[in-house]
Design a protein around this motif. Structure first.
Motif, PDB file in Angstrom:
ATOM      1  N   SER A   1     -15.773  -1.675  -6.890  1.00 33.59           N
ATOM      2  CA  SER A   1     -16.743  -2.697  -6.492  1.00 33.59           C
ATOM      3  C   SER A   1     -17.175  -2.475  -5.046  1.00 33.59           C
ATOM      4  O   SER A   1     -16.630  -1.623  -4.343  1.00 33.59           O
ATOM      5  CB  SER A   1     -16.153  -4.092  -6.677  1.00 33.59           C
ATOM      6  OG  SER A   1     -14.959  -4.220  -5.935  1.00 33.59           O
ATOM      7  N   LYS A   2     -18.163  -3.258  -4.625  1.00 34.73           N
ATOM      8  CA  LYS A   2     -18.725  -3.091  -3.288  1.00 34.73           C
ATOM      9  C   LYS A   2     -17.772  -3.608  -2.203  1.00 34.73           C
ATOM     10  O   LYS A   2     -16.704  -4.124  -2.492  1.00 34.73           O
ATOM     11  CB  LYS A   2     -20.070  -3.812  -3.223  1.00 34.73           C
ATOM     12  CG  LYS A   2     -21.165  -3.179  -4.097  1.00 34.73           C
ATOM     13  CD  LYS A   2     -22.526  -3.837  -3.822  1.00 34.73           C
ATOM     14  CE  LYS A   2     -23.615  -3.279  -4.735  1.00 34.73           C
ATOM     15  NZ  LYS A   2     -24.926  -3.935  -4.464  1.00 34.73           N
ATOM     16  N   MET A   3     -18.209  -3.481  -0.964  1.00 31.86           N
ATOM     17  CA  MET A   3     -17.343  -3.782   0.188  1.00 31.86           C
ATOM     18  C   MET A   3     -17.001  -5.264   0.296  1.00 31.86           C
ATOM     19  O   MET A   3     -15.885  -5.625   0.643  1.00 31.86           O
ATOM     20  CB  MET A   3     -18.062  -3.320   1.463  1.00 31.86           C
ATOM     21  CG  MET A   3     -17.235  -3.380   2.727  1.00 31.86           C
ATOM     22  SD  MET A   3     -16.036  -2.035   2.831  1.00 31.86           S
ATOM     23  CE  MET A   3     -14.675  -2.853   3.637  1.00 31.86           C
ATOM     24  N   PHE A   4     -17.971  -6.108   0.016  1.00 31.18           N
ATOM     25  CA  PHE A   4     -17.750  -7.541   0.282  1.00 31.18           C
ATOM     26  C   PHE A   4     -18.058  -8.425  -0.923  1.00 31.18           C
ATOM     27  O   PHE A   4     -18.137  -9.637  -0.795  1.00 31.18           O
ATOM     28  CB  PHE A   4     -18.594  -7.994   1.479  1.00 31.18           C
ATOM     29  CG  PHE A   4     -18.311  -7.210   2.732  1.00 31.18           C
ATOM     30  CD1 PHE A   4     -17.077  -7.310   3.366  1.00 31.18           C
ATOM     31  CD2 PHE A   4     -19.275  -6.366   3.273  1.00 31.18           C
ATOM     32  CE1 PHE A   4     -16.807  -6.586   4.517  1.00 31.18           C
ATOM     33  CE2 PHE A   4     -19.016  -5.633   4.424  1.00 31.18           C
ATOM     34  CZ  PHE A   4     -17.777  -5.738   5.055  1.00 31.18           C
ATOM     35  N   CYS A   5     -18.319  -7.824  -2.083  1.00 28.38           N
ATOM     36  CA  CYS A   5     -18.591  -8.634  -3.270  1.00 28.38           C
ATOM     37  C   CYS A   5     -18.078  -7.877  -4.491  1.00 28.38           C
ATOM     38  O   CYS A   5     -17.607  -6.749  -4.380  1.00 28.38           O
ATOM     39  CB  CYS A   5     -20.092  -8.932  -3.405  1.00 28.38           C
ATOM     40  SG  CYS A   5     -21.093  -7.459  -3.658  1.00 28.38           S
ATOM     41  N   GLY A   6     -18.205  -8.491  -5.659  1.00 27.50           N
ATOM     42  CA  GLY A   6     -17.638  -7.888  -6.860  1.00 27.50           C
ATOM     43  C   GLY A   6     -18.601  -6.997  -7.620  1.00 27.50           C
ATOM     44  O   GLY A   6     -18.284  -6.509  -8.712  1.00 27.50           O
ATOM     45  N   CYS A   7     -19.792  -6.759  -7.072  1.00 23.30           N
ATOM     46  CA  CYS A   7     -20.778  -5.925  -7.780  1.00 23.30           C
ATOM     47  C   CYS A   7     -20.250  -4.502  -7.970  1.00 23.30           C
ATOM     48  O   CYS A   7     -19.547  -3.984  -7.104  1.00 23.30           O
ATOM     49  CB  CYS A   7     -22.076  -5.858  -6.993  1.00 23.30           C
ATOM     50  SG  CYS A   7     -22.952  -7.411  -6.977  1.00 23.30           S
ATOM     51  N   ALA A   8     -20.654  -3.893  -9.076  1.00 30.67           N
ATOM     52  CA  ALA A   8     -20.198  -2.531  -9.372  1.00 30.67           C
ATOM     53  C   ALA A   8     -20.746  -1.551  -8.346  1.00 30.67           C
ATOM     54  O   ALA A   8     -21.904  -1.641  -7.939  1.00 30.67           O
ATOM     55  CB  ALA A   8     -20.649  -2.131 -10.768  1.00 30.67           C
TER      56      ALA A   8
ATOM     57  N   ASN B   1     -27.106  -4.061  -9.932  1.00 30.67           N
ATOM     58  CA  ASN B   1     -25.766  -4.306  -9.387  1.00 30.67           C
ATOM     59  C   ASN B   1     -25.899  -5.125  -8.104  1.00 30.67           C
ATOM     60  O   ASN B   1     -25.624  -4.636  -7.011  1.00 30.67           O
ATOM     61  CB  ASN B   1     -25.053  -2.984  -9.113  1.00 30.67           C
ATOM     62  CG  ASN B   1     -24.890  -2.150 -10.366  1.00 30.67           C
ATOM     63  OD1 ASN B   1     -24.657  -2.701 -11.443  1.00 30.67           O
ATOM     64  ND2 ASN B   1     -25.061  -0.844 -10.252  1.00 30.67           N
ATOM     65  N   VAL B   2     -26.349  -6.349  -8.257  1.00 28.87           N
ATOM     66  CA  VAL B   2     -26.603  -7.193  -7.084  1.00 28.87           C
ATOM     67  C   VAL B   2     -26.120  -8.616  -7.365  1.00 28.87           C
ATOM     68  O   VAL B   2     -25.998  -9.025  -8.522  1.00 28.87           O
ATOM     69  CB  VAL B   2     -28.111  -7.217  -6.714  1.00 28.87           C
ATOM     70  CG1 VAL B   2     -28.564  -5.862  -6.225  1.00 28.87           C
ATOM     71  CG2 VAL B   2     -28.952  -7.666  -7.901  1.00 28.87           C
ATOM     72  N   CYS B   3     -25.850  -9.351  -6.273  1.00 33.15           N
ATOM     73  CA  CYS B   3     -25.400 -10.737  -6.401  1.00 33.15           C
ATOM     74  C   CYS B   3     -25.811 -11.475  -5.127  1.00 33.15           C
ATOM     75  O   CYS B   3     -26.324 -10.849  -4.189  1.00 33.15           O
ATOM     76  CB  CYS B   3     -23.886 -10.792  -6.616  1.00 33.15           C
ATOM     77  SG  CYS B   3     -22.938 -10.439  -5.117  1.00 33.15           S
ATOM     78  N   PRO B   4     -25.591 -12.772  -5.047  1.00 30.48           N
ATOM     79  CA  PRO B   4     -26.001 -13.502  -3.841  1.00 30.48           C
ATOM     80  C   PRO B   4     -25.402 -12.927  -2.557  1.00 30.48           C
ATOM     81  O   PRO B   4     -26.048 -12.964  -1.503  1.00 30.48           O
ATOM     82  CB  PRO B   4     -25.494 -14.923  -4.110  1.00 30.48           C
ATOM     83  CG  PRO B   4     -25.530 -15.045  -5.600  1.00 30.48           C
ATOM     84  CD  PRO B   4     -25.125 -13.675  -6.111  1.00 30.48           C
ATOM     85  N   ILE B   5     -24.186 -12.359  -2.632  1.00 25.76           N
ATOM     86  CA  ILE B   5     -23.568 -11.857  -1.395  1.00 25.76           C
ATOM     87  C   ILE B   5     -24.293 -10.617  -0.885  1.00 25.76           C
ATOM     88  O   ILE B   5     -24.721 -10.563   0.262  1.00 25.76           O
ATOM     89  CB  ILE B   5     -22.068 -11.561  -1.615  1.00 25.76           C
ATOM     90  CG1 ILE B   5     -21.328 -12.866  -1.932  1.00 25.76           C
ATOM     91  CG2 ILE B   5     -21.461 -10.877  -0.396  1.00 25.76           C
ATOM     92  CD1 ILE B   5     -19.899 -12.685  -2.404  1.00 25.76           C
ATOM     93  N   CYS B   6     -24.467  -9.610  -1.765  1.00 26.10           N
ATOM     94  CA  CYS B   6     -25.088  -8.378  -1.268  1.00 26.10           C
ATOM     95  C   CYS B   6     -26.605  -8.507  -1.151  1.00 26.10           C
ATOM     96  O   CYS B   6     -27.255  -7.638  -0.571  1.00 26.10           O
ATOM     97  CB  CYS B   6     -24.661  -7.156  -2.075  1.00 26.10           C
ATOM     98  SG  CYS B   6     -24.920  -7.262  -3.843  1.00 26.10           S
ATOM     99  N   LEU B   7     -27.170  -9.598  -1.664  1.00 30.03           N
ATOM    100  CA  LEU B   7     -28.596  -9.878  -1.419  1.00 30.03           C
ATOM    101  C   LEU B   7     -28.768 -10.784  -0.207  1.00 30.03           C
ATOM    102  O   LEU B   7     -29.893 -11.119   0.166  1.00 30.03           O
ATOM    103  CB  LEU B   7     -29.235 -10.530  -2.653  1.00 30.03           C
ATOM    104  CG  LEU B   7     -29.431  -9.614  -3.852  1.00 30.03           C
ATOM    105  CD1 LEU B   7     -29.987 -10.397  -5.036  1.00 30.03           C
ATOM    106  CD2 LEU B   7     -30.358  -8.453  -3.498  1.00 30.03           C
TER     107      LEU B   7
HETATM  108 ZN   LIG Z   1     -22.982  -8.095  -4.814  1.00 25.92          ZN
END
Ligand SMILES: [Zn+2]
Length: 500
Positions: free
Chosen positions: A32-39, A49-55
């Motif tokens: 997963s990414k550095m600060f969120c659970g995205c692949a 592969n995006v979510c509110p954190i990495c966006l």
């Molecule tokens: Zn994310």
């Protein structure tokens, strides 16, 4: 923009001291990414592969990926660095069209690893000690695609697309101290350094380390100063060079370009530059001062990283052997010629040959399989050799059957083909395809008698010393037995017959 005037390389080295500094970004292969659970995967549909954190959506809160911290510590340790018992993330602020938060979460004055060194060997055997200033954790940005222009660059583009899949992927940035004294070897040293980093992170399996995908990329700083001058010259930073050859060529180009300017009394602009691989030159990017103010401040949404020393020590204990040491050790153990060993290394076959030797095959036989038939099969299937459907243990098994005389070389290749075609284990392929050397001497002798009766006079010729006359009989016996005979044994039998 085009190629600028250059000074002859040797002349430039004669007149100037070269100082290089290298910043290598390593993309980690965490799930997963550095600060969120995205692949964290390559090649997905854009913006999947995006979510509110990495966006960077308002109110989203990051959390640190523990595995990424572990990999970063491992990289720091492999480079002989100290590991900070307490470190914080920091926000690096500027407008990033490809990082929606508009700041990059990085580390500033408290990197996780610092003060290391790496011995780097170049092709003539010289070793340079490259001092590592720091290795810090940060996140990658997304990917911009500029559409409509001739060059694919933003200049002249009609519009740009952004894919945030890579935004937030964990990176480790490794920064060297200035490297002095490499002179004419500076371009090669820069490339060899990047190769060493790539080999190390690959051996540790903390990164896919595929430079063509940008998993490892280098910013190369180059400055010149007249011989004898203490003060450092003005540097340029050629960004995102992503092959070893390009690193070498970009450093060489900058040396020649800067030397030409300085020699005529001009001055170097401190700036980033872009490397154009296709045409072999750098062009100006943006001006960059040492005092660029990114308004770093401690990231308030993340707790400090405080790795316990027991954790650090367990990571240290699990580090693999340094790839350069390993190559030296294996070269000595296997006794290959320099060329043979280079073929193995360049073919990325070291692990496979080593595993085949560990399974009981002689180093030379293991080498021949992997650099020969198996590399050929891999090429034909457009795979890398380690993606082939055959294990080193199976290769070792097949070789042992050659050694025991149960398979001829030709039959062994057929067994390999069967295993690759997923017909089963070597034993199963041998069974299904009926591949066994005929060891029944009675059957062999009968076939030899038959062949000799078709070719009268052969024994006479052999007795007269024309031993090569046996070849035709051996060929006939091989055909008659469907190739499943040991040609050397047939030859022995024919010569015995001639001798009686
Ligand atoms: Zn994310």
């Amino acid at each position: 923009m085009a190629k600028e005037p250059l000074m002859d390389f040797d002349k430039a080295i004669e007149k100037f001291d070269v100082v290089i500094g290298l910043e290598v970004h390593v993309e980690l292969n965490t799930k997963s990414k550095m600060f969120c659970g995205c692949a964290n995967v390559f090649g997905s549909e854009p913006n999947t592969n995006v979510c509110p954190i990495c966006l960077g959506l308002p109110g989203a809160l990051p959390a640190v990926n523990k595995k990424a911290v572990e990999s970063s510590i491992a990289i720091g340790l492999a480079l002989g660095c100290e590991i900070a018992p307490n470190g914080r993330f920091a926000r690096k602020n500027y407008f990033y069209p490809d990082l929606a938060k508009n700041f990059q979460t990085s580390q500033y004055d408290e990197p996780i690893a610092f003060e290391g060194k790496l011995d780097v060997e170049i092709s003539d055997g010289q070793t340079f000690e490259v001092l590592i200033e720091r290795a810090h954790m940060e996140e990658d940005a997304g990917k911009l695609t500029h559409v409509g222009g001739a060059t694919g660059r933003i200049q002249g583009a009609e519009y740009s697309l952004v894919d945030f899949n890579r935004a937030g992927v964990p990176l480790v940035e490794i920064v060297t101290k200035p490297v002095f004294g490499a002179g004419a070897n500076a371009p090669e040293l820069a490339g060899a350094y990047v190769r060493s980093i790539r080999d190390i992170v690959k051996a540790m399996d903390v990164s896919d380390a595929r430079m063509e995908r940008g998993n490892v990329r280098c910013d190369a700083n180059v400055s010149l100063r007249p011989k004898g001058q203490e003060k450092l010259g003005t540097r340029t930073e050629t960004k995102n060079v992503n092959s070893i050859r390009s690193v070498e060529n970009a450093v060489r180009y900058e040396i020649q370009r800067q030397a030409h300017i300085l020699d005529r009394g001009g001055s170097i602009t401190q700036e980033t530059r872009h490397w154009h691989e296709d045409r072999g030159y750098t062009s100006a990017g943006r001006p960059k001062s040492d005092a660029d103010d990114y308004r770093y401040f401690p990231e308030p949404d993340l707790v400090p990283v405080q790795p316990e020393s027991s954790w650090v020590e367990s990571i240290r204990a699990s580090l693999p052997e340094n790839p350069q040491h390993r190559r030296k050790r294996l070269a000595a153990e296997w006794g290959f010629s320099e060329l043979e060993f280079r073929d193995v290394v360049n073919g990325d076959l070291l692990d496979l040959v080593e595993a085949t030797v560990a399974a009981g095959t002689s180093p030379q036989a293991a080498r021949k399989w992997w650099t020969g038939e198996l590399s050929r099969q891999a090429n034909a299937q457009e795979l890398s050799p380690n993606e082939l459907e055959i294990t080193p243990e199976e290769v070792a098994k097949i070789q042992s059957l050659i050694d025991s005389g149960d398979l001829t070389d030709r039959m062994a290749r057929e067994v390999v083909a069967g295993v690759l075609a997923k017909e089963g284990s070597p034993e199963e392929v041998i069974e299904k395809r009926g591949l066994r050397v005929v060891t029944d001497e009675g059957a062999l002798i009968a076939a030899i008698d038959e062949a000799l009766s078709q070719q009268p006079g052969v024994l006479e010729k052999i007795r007269e010393g024309k031993v090569q006359a046996a070849g035709a009989v051996i060929g006939a016996v091989m055909r008659a037995m469907g190739g499943q005979v040991d040609a050397a044994r047939v030859r022995e039998l024919i010569l015995e017959r001639a001798a009686n």
